[in-house]
Write a protein that holds these residues in place. Structure first.
Motif, PDB file in Angstrom:
ATOM      1  N   LEU A 258     -12.955   4.127  -9.660  1.00  0.00           N
ATOM      2  CA  LEU A 258     -12.524   2.783  -9.091  1.00  0.00           C
ATOM      3  C   LEU A 258     -11.796   2.887  -7.585  1.00  0.00           C
ATOM      4  CD1 LEU A 258      -9.945   2.956 -10.526  1.00  0.00           C
ATOM      5  CD2 LEU A 258     -10.732   0.937 -11.768  1.00  0.00           C
ATOM      6  N   ASP A 259     -11.639   2.059  -7.158  1.00  0.00           N
ATOM      7  CA  ASP A 259     -10.763   2.212  -5.872  1.00  0.00           C
ATOM      8  C   ASP A 259      -9.294   1.522  -5.995  1.00  0.00           C
ATOM      9  OD1 ASP A 259     -10.946  -0.844  -5.537  1.00  0.00           O
ATOM     10  OD2 ASP A 259     -12.671  -0.388  -4.175  1.00  0.00           O
ATOM     11  N   ALA A 260      -8.642   1.767  -5.096  1.00  0.00           N
ATOM     12  CA  ALA A 260      -7.100   1.359  -5.355  1.00  0.00           C
ATOM     13  C   ALA A 260      -7.090   0.127  -5.390  1.00  0.00           C
ATOM     14  CB  ALA A 260      -6.303   1.822  -3.944  1.00  0.00           C
ATOM     15  N   GLU A 261      -7.901  -0.895  -4.609  1.00  0.00           N
ATOM     16  CA  GLU A 261      -7.840  -2.309  -4.672  1.00  0.00           C
ATOM     17  C   GLU A 261      -8.167  -3.012  -6.168  1.00  0.00           C
ATOM     18  OE1 GLU A 261      -9.038  -0.474  -2.215  1.00  0.00           O
ATOM     19  OE2 GLU A 261      -7.087  -0.902  -1.060  1.00  0.00           O
ATOM     20  N   THR A 262      -9.458  -2.154  -6.485  1.00  0.00           N
ATOM     21  CA  THR A 262      -9.804  -2.526  -8.039  1.00  0.00           C
ATOM     22  C   THR A 262      -8.786  -2.226  -8.866  1.00  0.00           C
ATOM     23  OG1 THR A 262     -12.005  -2.369  -7.140  1.00  0.00           O
ATOM     24  CG2 THR A 262     -11.743  -2.603  -9.319  1.00  0.00           C
ATOM     25  N   ALA A 263      -7.961  -0.929  -8.824  1.00  0.00           N
ATOM     26  CA  ALA A 263      -7.205  -0.794  -9.673  1.00  0.00           C
ATOM     27  C   ALA A 263      -5.990  -1.793  -9.931  1.00  0.00           C
ATOM     28  CB  ALA A 263      -6.729   0.884  -9.397  1.00  0.00           C
TER      29      ALA A 263
ATOM     30  N   ARG B 289       0.730  -1.226   0.292  1.00  0.00           N
ATOM     31  CA  ARG B 289      -0.108  -0.111  -0.013  1.00  0.00           C
ATOM     32  C   ARG B 289       0.788   1.227  -0.119  1.00  0.00           C
ATOM     33  NH1 ARG B 289      -3.071   2.687   3.824  1.00  0.00           N
ATOM     34  NH2 ARG B 289      -1.782   2.034   5.466  1.00  0.00           N
ATOM     35  N   VAL B 290       0.505   2.284  -0.827  1.00  0.00           N
ATOM     36  CA  VAL B 290       1.218   3.558  -0.719  1.00  0.00           C
ATOM     37  C   VAL B 290       0.404   4.781  -0.242  1.00  0.00           C
ATOM     38  CG1 VAL B 290       1.999   5.445  -2.382  1.00  0.00           C
ATOM     39  CG2 VAL B 290       2.484   3.121  -2.791  1.00  0.00           C
ATOM     40  N   GLU B 291       0.693   5.334   0.793  1.00  0.00           N
ATOM     41  CA  GLU B 291      -0.062   6.163   1.721  1.00  0.00           C
ATOM     42  C   GLU B 291       0.524   7.651   1.361  1.00  0.00           C
ATOM     43  OE1 GLU B 291      -0.843   3.959   5.988  1.00  0.00           O
ATOM     44  OE2 GLU B 291       0.478   5.690   5.857  1.00  0.00           O
TER      45      GLU B 291
ATOM     46  N   LEU C  99       5.475  -1.500 -10.059  1.00  0.00           N
ATOM     47  CA  LEU C  99       4.870  -0.554 -10.913  1.00  0.00           C
ATOM     48  C   LEU C  99       4.158   0.192  -9.542  1.00  0.00           C
ATOM     49  CD1 LEU C  99       3.386  -2.447 -13.466  1.00  0.00           C
ATOM     50  CD2 LEU C  99       5.123  -0.714 -13.910  1.00  0.00           C
ATOM     51  N   TYR C 100       3.752   1.314  -9.676  1.00  0.00           N
ATOM     52  CA  TYR C 100       3.042   2.193  -8.863  1.00  0.00           C
ATOM     53  C   TYR C 100       1.606   2.427  -9.535  1.00  0.00           C
ATOM     54  CZ  TYR C 100       7.201   2.381  -6.391  1.00  0.00           C
ATOM     55  OH  TYR C 100       8.433   1.979  -5.744  1.00  0.00           O
ATOM     56  N   VAL C 101       0.771   1.636  -9.007  1.00  0.00           N
ATOM     57  CA  VAL C 101      -0.707   1.691  -9.532  1.00  0.00           C
ATOM     58  C   VAL C 101      -1.742   2.439  -8.565  1.00  0.00           C
ATOM     59  CG1 VAL C 101      -2.623   0.231 -10.227  1.00  0.00           C
ATOM     60  CG2 VAL C 101      -0.371  -0.553 -10.561  1.00  0.00           C
ATOM     61  N   SER C 102      -2.377   3.437  -9.295  1.00  0.00           N
ATOM     62  CA  SER C 102      -3.173   4.309  -8.310  1.00  0.00           C
ATOM     63  C   SER C 102      -4.370   4.466  -9.117  1.00  0.00           C
ATOM     64  CB  SER C 102      -2.567   5.665  -8.114  1.00  0.00           C
ATOM     65  OG  SER C 102      -2.333   6.303  -9.150  1.00  0.00           O
ATOM     66  N   PRO C 103      -5.650   4.549  -8.464  1.00  0.00           N
ATOM     67  CA  PRO C 103      -7.132   4.782  -9.024  1.00  0.00           C
ATOM     68  C   PRO C 103      -7.167   6.148  -9.683  1.00  0.00           C
ATOM     69  CG  PRO C 103      -7.275   5.198  -6.662  1.00  0.00           C
ATOM     70  CD  PRO C 103      -5.814   4.544  -6.896  1.00  0.00           C
ATOM     71  N   GLY C 104      -7.524   6.333 -11.011  1.00  0.00           N
ATOM     72  CA  GLY C 104      -7.728   7.665 -11.690  1.00  0.00           C
ATOM     73  C   GLY C 104      -9.166   8.212 -11.264  1.00  0.00           C
TER      74      GLY C 104
ATOM     75  N   THR D   9      -3.998   8.311   4.254  1.00  0.00           N
ATOM     76  CA  THR D   9      -4.971   8.143   3.063  1.00  0.00           C
ATOM     77  C   THR D   9      -4.127   7.095   2.148  1.00  0.00           C
ATOM     78  OG1 THR D   9      -5.845  10.349   3.097  1.00  0.00           O
ATOM     79  CG2 THR D   9      -6.076   8.946   1.002  1.00  0.00           C
ATOM     80  N   THR D  10      -5.008   6.074   1.611  1.00  0.00           N
ATOM     81  CA  THR D  10      -4.497   5.111   0.635  1.00  0.00           C
ATOM     82  C   THR D  10      -4.337   5.776  -0.675  1.00  0.00           C
ATOM     83  OG1 THR D  10      -5.026   3.076   1.950  1.00  0.00           O
ATOM     84  CG2 THR D  10      -4.652   2.900  -0.443  1.00  0.00           C
ATOM     85  N   LEU D  11      -3.012   5.895  -1.370  1.00  0.00           N
ATOM     86  CA  LEU D  11      -3.205   6.555  -2.582  1.00  0.00           C
ATOM     87  C   LEU D  11      -3.265   5.443  -3.890  1.00  0.00           C
ATOM     88  CD1 LEU D  11      -0.488   9.399  -1.954  1.00  0.00           C
ATOM     89  CD2 LEU D  11      -3.163   9.630  -2.027  1.00  0.00           C
ATOM     90  N   GLY D  12      -2.719   4.520  -3.416  1.00  0.00           N
ATOM     91  CA  GLY D  12      -2.526   3.477  -4.452  1.00  0.00           C
ATOM     92  C   GLY D  12      -1.607   2.265  -4.110  1.00  0.00           C
TER      93      GLY D  12
END
Length: 252
Positions: free
Chosen positions: A212-217, A172-174, A204-209, A185-188
């Motif tokens: 959708l939420d971070a987990e789904t992303a 998790r990236v905060e 890779l650094y994945v984050s919701p645009g 806050t969870t950013l991605g």
DNA sequence: GCGACAG
DNA sequence: ATCTTGTCGC
């Protein structure tokens, strides 16, 4: 009546007032990003299985020309490939990437005949100083499901060590003090797809645009990874953008 | 002043 | 992002 269904569904700019305007000064660009972040939806709602048509967008540059390419896949098969050549009007500034590449990406997306269920971008989404990276900006502009896929971390911090992550693992990236968001806050997520042919260890650094939420992303990105580190839609878009750029180089 | 910084 | 040869490793 005619075919209004198509007119209704193809990739269309729904919030034209958020079009990346190169004339704005830095402060105005940052202010628009805060407004975009307020419009963004990071609350999930859909399951990964519901995204069967996924597009990837990426840009290549040559002089003052930007070549943007979008590739759409349906269950792993390429079903559409488009591109657009536009003028680059803004230099690269960390945190303002959408003002340099956003219009180009939008131009390519508008040429799609198909309507992807989600779009993967080469850059950050919510992992951004004002939570409005390229994926968030263009996602909100089109009101489309959007995901940010970056090769490097812009801001925030992984809650655990990311060196030595095994394939498929995520951290998790905060948000930290550099981000305009409550602490923690969870950013991605930092996500380890396939290692490079040389066994690299950077994730890779994945984050919701948007939408959708971070987990789904992350799950969506994972579902589109094939034999390479980058998810297939983005990798193929990158490849196509490079091909088109070569043509641009020829007649110049 | 120092450090950090997607593509 | 872009400019670029050879080269280390599986």
């Amino acid at each position: 009546m005619g075919d209004y269904t198509h007119e209704d569904q193809y990739m269309k700019i729904r919030r034209p007032w958020f079009r990346p305007d190169p004339e704005l000064d830095r402060g105005e660009m940052e202010e628009m990003q805060r407004e975009i972040a307020e419009e963004a939806d990071w609350s999930g709602g859909l399951e990964v299985e519901e995204f069967s048509v996924v597009a990837g967008v990426d840009q290549a540059f040559h002089g003052d020309k930007a070549v943007s390419a979008a590739v759409v896949l349906r269950d792993g098969e390429v079903v559409e490939r488009v591109d657009a050549v536009t003028e680059v009007e803004v230099p690269y500034v960390p945190g303002l990437l959408a003002y340099r590449e956003g219009a180009a990406a939008a131009a390519a997306l508008q040429r799609l005949e198909l309507t992807p269920d989600a779009v993967l971008f080469d850059g950050s989404g919510r992992i951004h100083y004002r939570q409005a990276g390229l994926a968030t900006h263009v996602g909100v502009l089109f009101d489309a499901h959007a995901v940010g896929v970056a090769k490097n971390l812009l801001c925030g911090y992984p809650v655990d060590e990311v060196d030595g992550l095994q394939e498929g693992e995520r951290v998790r990236v905060e948000a930290d003090g550099d981000v305009e968001a409550p602490a923690e806050t969870t950013l991605g997520y930092a996500f380890q797809g396939k290692q490079d042919s040389s066994g690299r260890i950077n994730p890779l650094y994945v984050s919701p645009g948007h939408r959708l939420d971070a987990e789904t992303a992350v799950s969506l990105v994972e579902s589109t990874v094939s034999a390479y580190k980058l998810p297939e839609p983005v990798r193929l878009a990158d490849e196509h953008a490079d091909d088109v750029k070569e043509e641009v180089v020829r007649d110049s």
